[in-house]
Scaffold this active site. Structure first.
Site, PDB file in Angstrom:
ATOM      1  N   GLY A  46       0.909  -1.188   0.112  1.00  0.00           N
ATOM      2  CA  GLY A  46       0.019   0.079   0.016  1.00  0.00           C
ATOM      3  C   GLY A  46       0.917   1.110   0.033  1.00  0.00           C
ATOM      4  O   GLY A  46       0.597   2.522  -0.539  1.00  0.00           O
ATOM      5  N   ARG A  63      -7.890  -2.448  -1.627  1.00  0.00           N
ATOM      6  CA  ARG A  63      -7.683  -1.460  -0.596  1.00  0.00           C
ATOM      7  C   ARG A  63      -8.047   0.020  -1.094  1.00  0.00           C
ATOM      8  O   ARG A  63      -8.101   0.312  -2.239  1.00  0.00           O
ATOM      9  CB  ARG A  63      -6.354  -1.478  -0.280  1.00  0.00           C
ATOM     10  N   GLN A  91       0.400   7.307   4.828  1.00  0.00           N
ATOM     11  CA  GLN A  91       0.289   7.221   3.455  1.00  0.00           C
ATOM     12  C   GLN A  91      -0.382   8.217   2.746  1.00  0.00           C
ATOM     13  O   GLN A  91       0.177   8.848   1.488  1.00  0.00           O
ATOM     14  CB  GLN A  91      -0.210   5.824   3.002  1.00  0.00           C
ATOM     15  N   ASP A 132       0.006  -0.514  13.154  1.00  0.00           N
ATOM     16  CA  ASP A 132       0.333  -2.204  12.711  1.00  0.00           C
ATOM     17  C   ASP A 132       0.547  -2.964  13.904  1.00  0.00           C
ATOM     18  O   ASP A 132       0.724  -4.293  13.507  1.00  0.00           O
ATOM     19  CB  ASP A 132       1.730  -1.805  12.000  1.00  0.00           C
TER      20      ASP A 132
END
Ligand code: S3P
Length: 423
Positions: A91, A119, A165, A311
């Site tokens: 990603g 995604r 991101q 995460d």
């Protein structure tokens, strides 16, 4: 793979290099003019996807053991790819690249594996279109993502999600825009892009949860040493805390304030973790951690803490199963759009082992203290699920069968070897 319960983990280990920093070092090195040298690069599948994509964009990248040499051609030196850019499972590669490619003088297509194609990409398409980029996507929100590069304008984007991101995608597009670009997040997400772009010579300013980047003429090459990944260390931190008679020293762990949530929460849960040899490596704080078996208790994790350990929640859920009392994880709906729906995956697999785990819309409620038993466990092709479930299985009352364990290659190729050495 058969995983048998184990009694103690002892010794010292170096965990793999940081995935987020490794990706960025190749990307920014490619956009700088001259040679960037990256020591201690993570040779995991995701970061190798980034190298592969930049080679397709005309950048010469050579590998020698764990050192990477990137011959950057400057902000306008990329060339049109001859085929779609395959980002594999990553990603970070797709989303950061979408910002860079929106500003190029050629068109390109970003795609990846089955998980990447599910995604959400609207989160980058929306701000990039506000910057006047031209993009199209499957159902307007999934890969393949087709990008017609062109002129971009600066914007102030108020992001609905705390996502590094998304932030990084916009900041990278902002390097090429005709005026400054600001991103405001609900909470601060990891700031490796800001730190590293500054080191490469970009002008970045921060105020609260906002970051502004000025249009940039040129980036300058750097020599980078990538620290160890706290997201990978997390599996051994939890393993050391919950496995009886354990004493582990984990060397060279990055503890950037936007990433160290797992460390602070495990300490709050009563974990015996000593922070040793704190130092700075290439502008990133790093330390060694000594972790010993501890009795943990449940905690509530929510709000601004969530992006600092997003995460690590699969393995934190495992720790919560071994802690006394209730652990509440809230404000974590981002877990639903990771490599798999991690709320469903954690709930399903830990419940199979006898864990008292409830899934909520935006998190989990875990009543700790019930022993886990062995089971046949699915990884959902998700590296972090595979490693978290392995740590749970090591501490179960009977053996487990882990299916599809090879996905650990994404971020931690030697995970099982390292675990065997310490057992
Ligand atoms: C990453 C940001 C996080 C994280 C991912 C890596 C990065 O994703 O989950 O593993 O390198 O920027 P989001 O930005 O979607 O939160």
């Amino acid at each position: 793979m058969l995983i048998k319960p184990h009694q103690q983990l002892r010794g010292s280990l170096s965990i793999p290099s940081d995935k987020s920093i490794s990706h960025r070092s190749v990307m920014f090195g490619s956009l700088a003019k001259g040679e960037t040298i990256i020591h201690n690069f993570l040779m995991g599948d995701d970061c190798l996807s980034t190298i592969h994509v930049f080679r397709q964009l005309g950048i010469s990248i050579t590998l020698e053991k764990d050192t990477v040499y990137v011959k950057g051609k400057g902000l306008h030196g990329l060339s049109a790819p001859l085929a779609p850019l395959d980002c594999g499972n990553s990603g970070t590669t797709v989303r950061l690249l979408s910002g860079i490619l929106s500003a190029q003088s050629f068109s390109s297509t970003l795609t990846g594996d089955a998980s990447i194609q599910k995604r959400p990409m609207a989160r980058v398409i929306t701000p990039l279109r506000q910057m006047k980029a031209t993009l199209s996507a499957k159902e307007d929100r999934f890969c393949p993502l087709h990008i017609e590069g062109g002129h971009l304008e600066g914007i102030h984007y108020v992001s609905p999600v705390a996502s590094a991101q998304v932030k990084s995608c916009i900041l990278l597009a902002g390097l090429y825009a005709s005026s400054p670009t600001t991103v405001t997040e609900p909470f601060i997400s990891r700031d490796h892009t800001e730190r590293m772009l500054e080191a490469f010579g970009a002008k970045v300013t921060r105020l609260g949860t906002s970051v502004t980047i000025s249009p940039c003429e040129e980036l300058y090459p750097c020599e980078i040493t990538v620290p160890g990944d706290i997201s990978s260390a997390a599996f051994f931190m939890v393993a050391g805390l919950i496995t009886p008679n354990s004493d582990l020293t984990i060397r060279n762990v990055g503890i950037n304030p936007t990433r160290r949530g797992i460390l602070d929460v495990l300490l709050e849960m009563g974990g015996d973790i000593k922070i040793l040899n704190e130092r700075l490596v290439c502008g990133e704080p790093v330390c060694d951690l000594r972790v010993r078996t501890s009795s943990l208790h449940g905690v509530t994790i929510e709000g601004a803490t969530i992006p600092t350990l997003i995460d690590e929640i699969p393995v934190l859920a495992v720790a919560a199963c071994f802690a006394k009392g209730k652990t509440l994880i809230k404000d974590a709906s981002e877990l639903r759009v990771k490599e798999c729906d991690r709320i469903v995956a954690i709930h399903t697999e830990l419940s199979k082992m006898g864990g008292a785990v409830l899934a909520t819309e935006d998190g989990l409620i875990i009543e700790g203290g019930k022993p886990l038993h062995g089971a046949t466990l699915e990884t959902y092709h998700d590296h972090r699920m595979a490693m978290a479930l392995t740590i749970a299985a090591l501490n179960a009352t009977s053996p487990s069968q882990l299916l599809g364990e090879e996905c650990v290659r994404i971020s931690f190729p030697n995970f099982f070897e390292l675990l065997a050495e310490l057992s």
